[in-house]
Scaffold this motif. Structure first.
Motif: not given
Length: 584
Positions: A482-510
């Motif tokens: 919802k927060n990125i739907e206002t952006l024109p398609k030409s402005a969307l980055p091409t190096d990340v997936g923007l269709k569900p399920p979205l892929k996020f990251w987290q550190g496991q601790g080391c």
């Protein structure tokens, strides 16, 4: 094993290029930076964070014919560690980390340091040992150095001499300055302060808090924006700790009723580190907070700070203009000063006169004239800016626009052929124009003088060594989209997936991130370029914030939250950090 040596006439850059760990275009940028800052190309490569640590180690290993080794997470037994004495190890950046019979493995940060090699060979001959050489990173060595003695162990040792009244409380001491100064210099408390400050620098803390809590004194370090309790001391040493810090900072030792500010410098591991000190009277005692300013930290670069894409282009283009204002907005601790220094670093050159007016000077930069405000003698931002304009400047950096007079002078300077960089306290980039109007600046003057307004926050970086993909709840994914739907398609980055399920990251601790899952910080920002459309909106009046924001979004630029979302999708930070930093 034979001592390390160069196996070819190749340079570090040559090896990195051949291994495709560094692009030719990036190498060209680094060569220009090296020339501009009068340092070697190798120094720039090592400190610019453009090559992965593993790739850098591998390249150095090939260059010097020495196998690389990663020491993070490795626990070394004391009898092996002490083969090389602590002082020698830290001085020459080397450590013994393994032993098999008479074969001892030694890791070095610089295998070409002949003094270090001579020292190791002397130890080997004396103890009938054979040395196996390895190369490692300085960060990796610091992890090992901490195992010589922990913070609590070093402080405990210093406290032994403080027991049974060896460290006197202030009320038991002759409060003539000379008498108290002698006490705090000779007391074990000076050792405690030294150890606390050294460990703060080694742990990359930005601030040290020393505060009385009940019957104890708590020492907390702020690392990556979060406070961590690192040490708890008996309360009877608190007054002496505060007195010792006051001695270092040239503050009034016997004045405990009013806040005081000071500064001092220490050399730690060969680096000059400044500490900005603030004392605050509490009900029964004083609290001390020290801001750590590493004056010899690695060169500040906009890319390393997290700026990318169109935001980076607009910022760099603004540094090439002949006049106008560049404003950075955000709360305290959002990295505004660091970004200002990164911009100055780009503009710094032989042909320009750069003058700054700061409160206080945080980093010293060669080739730049830096001055500090001093209200006690009448040197305010406004008075200082008036004097600076008589010093034939090309570029002026004012630490903060706080009042109407400073704002008027800054706008006047921007209109008369100067580049003016400064900061302003507003929540976002769009609030800067109404804020300047509140300061009695005419809208047509703002439109004529303003080039760029940017807002930024700092979020913690996900540890790149232990990060792993995670699933997030469906309702959170919906909120993100919802927060990125206002952006024109030409402005969307091409190096990340923007269709569900979205892929996020987290550190496991080391070991590298002290099991927090985070290491370092990165900026998220919104960069408003004041073009003709925005200028018309400023002069036209009406609902400025809303109208400017609509025009900004229409240009395909990212709002701060959108920039954070894309950084989270790239695995630079977590979505929780973005939400925390951008909530209204």
């Amino acid at each position: 094993m034979a001592a390390p040596h160069l196996t070819t006439t190749q340079t570090l850059a040559d090896v990195l290029l051949s291994q495709k760990a560094l692009s030719a275009s990036k190498l060209g940028e680094l060569q220009a930076q090296a020339q501009q800052n009068h340092v070697t190309l190798d120094e720039i490569i090592e400190h610019a964070n453009v090559v992965r640590e593993e790739d850098l180690l591998k390249a150095k290993g090939m260059l010097y014919n020495v196998p690389p080794v990663d020491l993070f997470g490795k626990i070394v037994r004391a009898e092996i560690l002490n083969i090389i004495p602590q002082e020698l190890a830290i001085n020459y950046k080397m450590a013994a980390f393994a032993r098999d019979g008479n074969d001892v493995s030694v890791a070095m940060a610089d295998p070409t340091n002949f003094q270090a090699l001579e020292a190791i060979e002397f130890i080997a001959r004396k103890n009938n040992l054979r040395i196996k050489y390895f190369i490692t990173s300085e960060a990796s060595l610091k992890y090992i150095f901490r195992q010589y003695e922990s913070l609590s162990a070093e402080v405990e040792e210093a406290l032994k001499g403080a027991e049974e009244g060896a460290t006197k409380q202030l009320e038991d001491v002759d409060l003539s300055e000379r008498g108290l100064e002698e006490v705090v210099k000779t007391a074990p408390v000076s050792k405690i302060v030294s150890v606390v400050l050294r460990h703060a620098v080694e742990g990359k803390a930005s601030d040290v808090h020393i505060e009385p809590v009940g019957n104890e004194t708590r020492v907390r370090y702020r690392i990556d924006g979060i406070l961590h309790t690192s040490l708890v001391l008996p309360k009877h040493v608190h007054s002496s700790l505060v007195a010792r810090i006051k001695v270092l900072s040239n503050l009034k030792i016997d004045e405990t009723r009013v806040p005081q500010d000071g500064r001092f410098r220490m050399t730690i591991d060969g680096r000059d580190v400044d500490y900005r000190v603030s004392t605050l009277p509490l009900i029964n005692n004083e609290k001390v907070v020290m801001r750590i300013l590493d004056t010899t930290s690695s060169l500040i670069d906009l890319t390393n700070l997290g700026f990318e894409g169109r935001n980076l282009e607009v910022m760099k283009e603004a540094t090439t203009r002949s006049h106008g204002m560049f404003l950075i907005t955000g709360p305290t601790g959002s990295g505004k000063s660091t970004t200002l220094y990164a911009l100055l670093n780009i503009m710094n050159g032989e042909g320009v006169n750069i003058i700054t007016l700061e409160d206080p000077v945080e980093y010293y930069m060669q080739g730049i004239n830096q001055s500090q405000v001093n209200p006690e003698v009448g040197l305010t931002f406004a008075a200082g800016l008036r004097s600076i304009l008589r010093q034939d400047p090309d570029i002026i950096m004012v630490g903060e626009i706080r009042d109407n007079e400073t704002a008027a002078l800054a706008v006047h300077a921007a209109l008369t052929g100067h580049i003016v960089l400064s900061t302003l306290h507003t929540n976002d980039a769009f609030g800067a124009v109404p804020r300047l109007i509140d300061m009695k600046i005419e809208p047509f003057l703002i439109a004529s003088s303003l080039n760029v307004v940017m807002a930024q926050r700092l979020v913690r970086r996900v540890c790149q060594y232990c990060k792993a993909p995670i699933d997030i709840p469906v309702d959170l994914q919906t909120d993100v989209l919802k927060n990125i739907e206002t952006l024109p398609k030409s402005a969307l980055p091409t190096d990340v997936g923007l269709k569900p399920p979205l892929k996020f990251w987290q550190g496991q601790g080391c070991a590298r991130c002290e099991n927090t899952g985070y290491k370092g910080r990165v900026s998220i920002s919104e960069v408003l370029e004041v073009n003709e459309q925005i200028k018309k909106i400023i002069v036209g009046g009406g609902d400025l914030i809303d109208n400017i924001q609509k025009a900004f979004v229409g240009q395909g630029m990212y709002l701060m939250k959108q920039d954070g979302i894309f950084k989270a999708l790239r695995g630079l930070t977590t979505i929780e950090e973005v939400w925390d930093a951008t909530r209204a």
